[in-house]
Write an enzyme that holds these catalytic residues in place. Structure first.
Site, PDB file in Angstrom:
ATOM      1  N   GLU A   1     -11.011 -11.460 -24.963  1.00 51.21           N
ATOM      2  CA  GLU A   1     -11.349 -12.542 -25.888  1.00 51.21           C
ATOM      3  C   GLU A   1     -10.188 -12.804 -26.848  1.00 51.21           C
ATOM      4  OE1 GLU A   1     -15.914 -12.808 -26.371  1.00 51.21           O
ATOM      5  OE2 GLU A   1     -15.198 -11.302 -27.758  1.00 51.21           O
TER       6      GLU A   1
ATOM      7  N   LYS B   1     -24.207 -12.682 -32.738  1.00 52.21           N
ATOM      8  CA  LYS B   1     -23.572 -12.321 -34.030  1.00 52.21           C
ATOM      9  C   LYS B   1     -24.636 -12.326 -35.123  1.00 52.21           C
ATOM     10  CE  LYS B   1     -19.287 -14.085 -32.150  1.00 52.21           C
ATOM     11  NZ  LYS B   1     -18.016 -14.754 -32.334  1.00 52.21           N
TER      12      LYS B   1
ATOM     13  N   HIS C   1     -15.249  -5.455 -30.598  1.00 52.84           N
ATOM     14  CA  HIS C   1     -15.148  -6.908 -30.822  1.00 52.84           C
ATOM     15  C   HIS C   1     -14.132  -7.179 -31.930  1.00 52.84           C
ATOM     16  CE1 HIS C   1     -16.144 -11.030 -31.836  1.00 52.84           C
ATOM     17  NE2 HIS C   1     -16.737 -11.112 -30.654  1.00 52.84           N
TER      18      HIS C   1
ATOM     19  N   GLY D   1     -14.647 -19.099 -31.353  1.00 52.95           N
ATOM     20  CA  GLY D   1     -15.302 -19.966 -32.330  1.00 52.95           C
ATOM     21  C   GLY D   1     -14.491 -21.204 -32.700  1.00 52.95           C
TER      22      GLY D   1
HETATM   23  P1  PGA Z   1     -17.366 -18.046 -29.166  1.00 50.55           P
HETATM   24  O1  PGA Z   1     -17.440 -16.452 -29.463  1.00 50.55           O
HETATM   25  O2  PGA Z   1     -18.010 -18.271 -27.839  1.00 50.55           O
HETATM   26  O3  PGA Z   1     -18.150 -18.677 -30.291  1.00 50.55           O
HETATM   27  O4  PGA Z   1     -15.940 -18.425 -29.170  1.00 50.55           O
HETATM   28  C1  PGA Z   1     -17.173 -15.530 -28.436  1.00 50.55           C
HETATM   29  C2  PGA Z   1     -17.281 -14.122 -28.948  1.00 50.55           C
HETATM   30  O5  PGA Z   1     -16.867 -13.835 -30.089  1.00 50.55           O
HETATM   31  O6  PGA Z   1     -17.773 -13.241 -28.202  1.00 50.55           O
END
Ligand code: PGA
Length: 244
Positions: A166, A9, A97, A172
């Site tokens: 996801e 990111k 995403h 997150g």
């Molecule tokens: P995360 O993010 O592992 O921090 O939960 C995953 C993503 O957004 O691909």
């Protein structure tokens, strides 16, 4: 073979990514040396920010783009296009995403155009789908309909497609979806596409092995836990485990 991908990111600078990638390649070298049988590593990908993109010259992983516009080049302020990716010999991209869909308002139609353009260019496409908590609470039927709508217009038989499930509520948050939730959702997705299915949402070095053992989970897409090379190396090792 498992697919393990790290999405940085808007984290890590170009200098940090340079030292991260050098360290990852060499620690995977040592890890392979320590293995008695000639096993192969999972397919590993790193998605740094646009300013930290590096040439695809690594031994054990590939570099991909988190985002790019569906054009070679042109008047698209703030974006990069295919020509900028080709300069680094990149051929993998994340599309759809939830942060692009949500924060940057990318519509399904816009995402379709991106998909078509990068499929035409022969890219491996990490195509993300995932519901918010409200949709999840409406039950299996609503969940299935929603995920199917996020696949609409996408060629689900594209040979270089990788689908990443996801759930937004698990991204997150430090709290991944449960084994049961992942298994039932991936089983449903496997009836819609034969593409490899990744799970993403709070995957870390502690839960990676368990998640990678779930039927119809062919890999993981990792955000926060990919930012430290030691943690990401452990996740890759969880994907390697010969017991899987
Ligand atoms: P995360 O993010 O592992 O921090 O939960 C995953 C993503 O957004 O691909």
């Amino acid at each position: 073979m498992n697919i393990i991908a790290g999405n940085f990111k808007a984290n890590l600078t170009r200098a940090q990514v340079a030292s991260y990638t050098a360290q990852l390649d060499s620690s995977l070298d040592s890890f392979l040396d320590s293995q008695s049988a000639q096993n192969t590593l999972p397919r590993v990908y790193l998605f740094p920010s646009s300013t930290a993109l590096l040439d695809n010259t690594f031994k054990h992983f590939r570099i991909g783009a988190q985002n790019a516009h569906f054009a070679n080049s042109g008047g698209f302020t703030g974006e990069i296009g295919l020509s900028q990716l080709q300069e680094f010999h990149l051929s993998s991209i994340i599309i759809g995403h939830s942060e692009r869909r949500g924060i940057f308002n990318e519509s399904q139609d816009f995402i379709n155009q991106k998909f078509r353009f990068y499929a035409q260019a022969g890219f491996e496409i990490f195509y993300c789908i995932g519901e918010d908590l409200k949709t999840r609470q409406q039950g299996q039927k609503a969940l299935g309909d929603f995920l199917e709508s996020q696949l609409s217009g996408i060629d689900t038989s594209y040979s270089k497609l990788i689908v990443a499930y996801e759930p937004i509520w698990a991204i997150g948050t430090g709290e991944s979806a449960s084994v049961e939730q992942i298994e039932s959702t991936h089983t449903m997705l496997a009836s819609l596409t034969s593409a490899p299915l990744l799970y993403g949402g709070s995957v870390n070095e502690k839960n990676a092995h368990e998640i990678l053992s779930i039927p119809h989970v062919n890999g993981v897409l990792v955000g926060s836990a990919s930012l430290k090379v030691e943690n990401f190396t452990q996740i890759i090792q969880a994907g390697f485990s010969p017991s899987l």
